[in-house]
Design a protein around this motif. Structure first.
Motif, PDB file in Angstrom:
ATOM      1  N   GLU A  92       0.834  -1.204   0.000  1.00 48.08           N
ATOM      2  CA  GLU A  92       0.000   0.000   0.000  1.00 48.08           C
ATOM      3  C   GLU A  92       0.874   1.263   0.000  1.00 48.08           C
ATOM      4  OE1 GLU A  92      -2.774  -0.223   3.237  1.00 48.08           O
ATOM      5  OE2 GLU A  92      -3.498  -2.201   2.660  1.00 48.08           O
ATOM      6  N   PRO A  93       1.677   1.464  -1.027  1.00 45.07           N
ATOM      7  CA  PRO A  93       2.591   2.607  -1.033  1.00 45.07           C
ATOM      8  C   PRO A  93       1.890   3.963  -0.958  1.00 45.07           C
ATOM      9  CG  PRO A  93       2.456   1.589  -3.207  1.00 45.07           C
ATOM     10  CD  PRO A  93       1.788   0.655  -2.250  1.00 45.07           C
ATOM     11  N   ASP A  94       0.660   4.032  -1.443  1.00 44.38           N
ATOM     12  CA  ASP A  94      -0.068   5.300  -1.416  1.00 44.38           C
ATOM     13  C   ASP A  94      -0.601   5.659  -0.026  1.00 44.38           C
ATOM     14  OD1 ASP A  94      -1.767   3.119  -1.544  1.00 44.38           O
ATOM     15  OD2 ASP A  94      -3.165   4.000  -2.979  1.00 44.38           O
ATOM     16  N   ARG A  95      -0.484   4.725   0.924  1.00 50.93           N
ATOM     17  CA  ARG A  95      -0.951   4.989   2.293  1.00 50.93           C
ATOM     18  C   ARG A  95       0.201   5.069   3.303  1.00 50.93           C
ATOM     19  NH1 ARG A  95      -5.796   0.422   2.157  1.00 50.93           N
ATOM     20  NH2 ARG A  95      -7.079   1.452   0.560  1.00 50.93           N
ATOM     21  N   VAL A  96       1.412   4.920   2.824  1.00 50.98           N
ATOM     22  CA  VAL A  96       2.569   4.865   3.730  1.00 50.98           C
ATOM     23  C   VAL A  96       2.667   6.112   4.586  1.00 50.98           C
ATOM     24  CG1 VAL A  96       5.087   4.863   3.827  1.00 50.98           C
ATOM     25  CG2 VAL A  96       3.900   3.220   2.374  1.00 50.98           C
ATOM     26  N   ALA A  97       2.428   7.290   3.998  1.00 51.33           N
ATOM     27  CA  ALA A  97       2.550   8.536   4.764  1.00 51.33           C
ATOM     28  C   ALA A  97       1.583   8.545   5.947  1.00 51.33           C
ATOM     29  CB  ALA A  97       2.300   9.738   3.856  1.00 51.33           C
ATOM     30  N   VAL A  98       0.380   8.006   5.755  1.00 51.02           N
ATOM     31  CA  VAL A  98      -0.601   7.952   6.840  1.00 51.02           C
ATOM     32  C   VAL A  98      -0.109   7.003   7.931  1.00 51.02           C
ATOM     33  CG1 VAL A  98      -2.992   7.479   7.474  1.00 51.02           C
ATOM     34  CG2 VAL A  98      -2.464   8.393   5.204  1.00 51.02           C
ATOM     35  N   TYR A  99       0.360   5.825   7.523  1.00 50.07           N
ATOM     36  CA  TYR A  99       0.867   4.866   8.505  1.00 50.07           C
ATOM     37  C   TYR A  99       2.022   5.456   9.310  1.00 50.07           C
ATOM     38  CZ  TYR A  99      -1.856   1.119   6.274  1.00 50.07           C
ATOM     39  OH  TYR A  99      -2.871   0.329   5.807  1.00 50.07           O
ATOM     40  N   GLU A 100       2.948   6.097   8.629  1.00 52.62           N
ATOM     41  CA  GLU A 100       4.124   6.650   9.316  1.00 52.62           C
ATOM     42  C   GLU A 100       3.730   7.776  10.269  1.00 52.62           C
ATOM     43  OE1 GLU A 100       6.792   7.666   6.133  1.00 52.62           O
ATOM     44  OE2 GLU A 100       7.779   5.693   6.224  1.00 52.62           O
ATOM     45  N   ARG A 133      -7.643  13.422   6.553  1.00 51.51           N
ATOM     46  CA  ARG A 133      -6.565  13.060   5.634  1.00 51.51           C
ATOM     47  C   ARG A 133      -7.149  12.753   4.256  1.00 51.51           C
ATOM     48  NH1 ARG A 133      -1.096  12.268   7.725  1.00 51.51           N
ATOM     49  NH2 ARG A 133      -0.741  11.517   5.611  1.00 51.51           N
ATOM     50  N   PRO A 134      -6.618  13.360   3.197  1.00 46.47           N
ATOM     51  CA  PRO A 134      -7.164  13.105   1.855  1.00 46.47           C
ATOM     52  C   PRO A 134      -7.034  11.649   1.425  1.00 46.47           C
ATOM     53  CG  PRO A 134      -5.080  14.316   1.749  1.00 46.47           C
ATOM     54  CD  PRO A 134      -5.512  14.332   3.178  1.00 46.47           C
TER      55      PRO A 134
END
Length: 212
Positions: A136-144, A166-167
């Motif tokens: 899920e590379p497009d969600r990594v920023a949210v996870y981090e 979060r968008p």
């Protein structure tokens, strides 16, 4: 492929299946394998440590059971201690009658096997987080961002407030339905990177992944 290799793979698959089918016990499994990696640990001490795993009190089985399950699939070696807490020679055990065994053995103990180390690495939060991030590379920023937010214990309401605008909740949906913050909590929890105990908080291995 040789018979020995086939047998080894069958044993590994049994252990993997135990971990996969019991996600609620993942943190307990990891703690047990870590605790027993090196010196043998007495059953009583191990049970006490399992009981302290965050949220373990919500599970239905006493601490003995995840220990026994790991032994059954070959992730742990079962050993024996005398009354002074010393390991009893395994060859000597084989020669004892049942009564002699009961007289000599004061407590069981466990030590991690090579299989246990292999499966522990496969199911470590660091490995599972890497897989999640890769999937899920497009969600990594949210996870981090969520992992960093949980360096201090937070309630789900605080997490929801952090994520609700979060968008990515809309832009990374696979079916057009806006994602819920609980999805991100559930997926991080399943890796063992965060855990709940009177609030959500990052685990030590979650920190290792964030700090790289």
């Amino acid at each position: 492929m040789g018979e020995g290799i086939l047998d080894a793979e069958a044993c590994r698959q049994k252990a993997v299946t135990l971990f996969q089918h019991n996600p609620n016990y993942l943190n307990a499994f990891l703690l047990i394998v870590d605790a027993c990696d090196g010196e043998a640990v007495a059953l009583s001490e191990l049970e006490a440590r399992v009981a302290e795993v965050p949220s373990y009190e919500k599970l239905k089985q006493p601490p003995f059971f995840p220990i026994h399950w790991l032994f059954e699939v070959g992730c742990l070696e079962e050993l024996y201690l005398d009354e002074e807490g010393q390991l009893i020679n395994q060859k000597a055990i084989a020669q004892l009658t049942e009564d002699e065994f009961d007289d000599l053995v004061f407590e069981f103990a466990y030590r991690t096997t090579e299989l246990g180390r292999t499966v522990r690495k496969e199911f470590s939060p660091k490995t599972r987080l890497a897989v999640l991030f890769g999937d899920e590379p497009d969600r990594v920023a949210v996870y981090e961002d969520l992992l960093r937010f949980l360096y201090e214990k937070k309630s789900f309401a605080q997490i929801e407030a952090l994520l609700r605008n979060r968008p990515e909740l809309a832009t990374t949906s696979r079916d057009g339905v806006k994602l819920q913050p609980s999805l991100f909590v559930d997926k991080l929890s399943a890796t063992g990177a965060i855990a709940y105990h009177e609030g959500w908080q990052i685990t030590e291995e979650g920190k290792e992944m964030v700090e790289g």
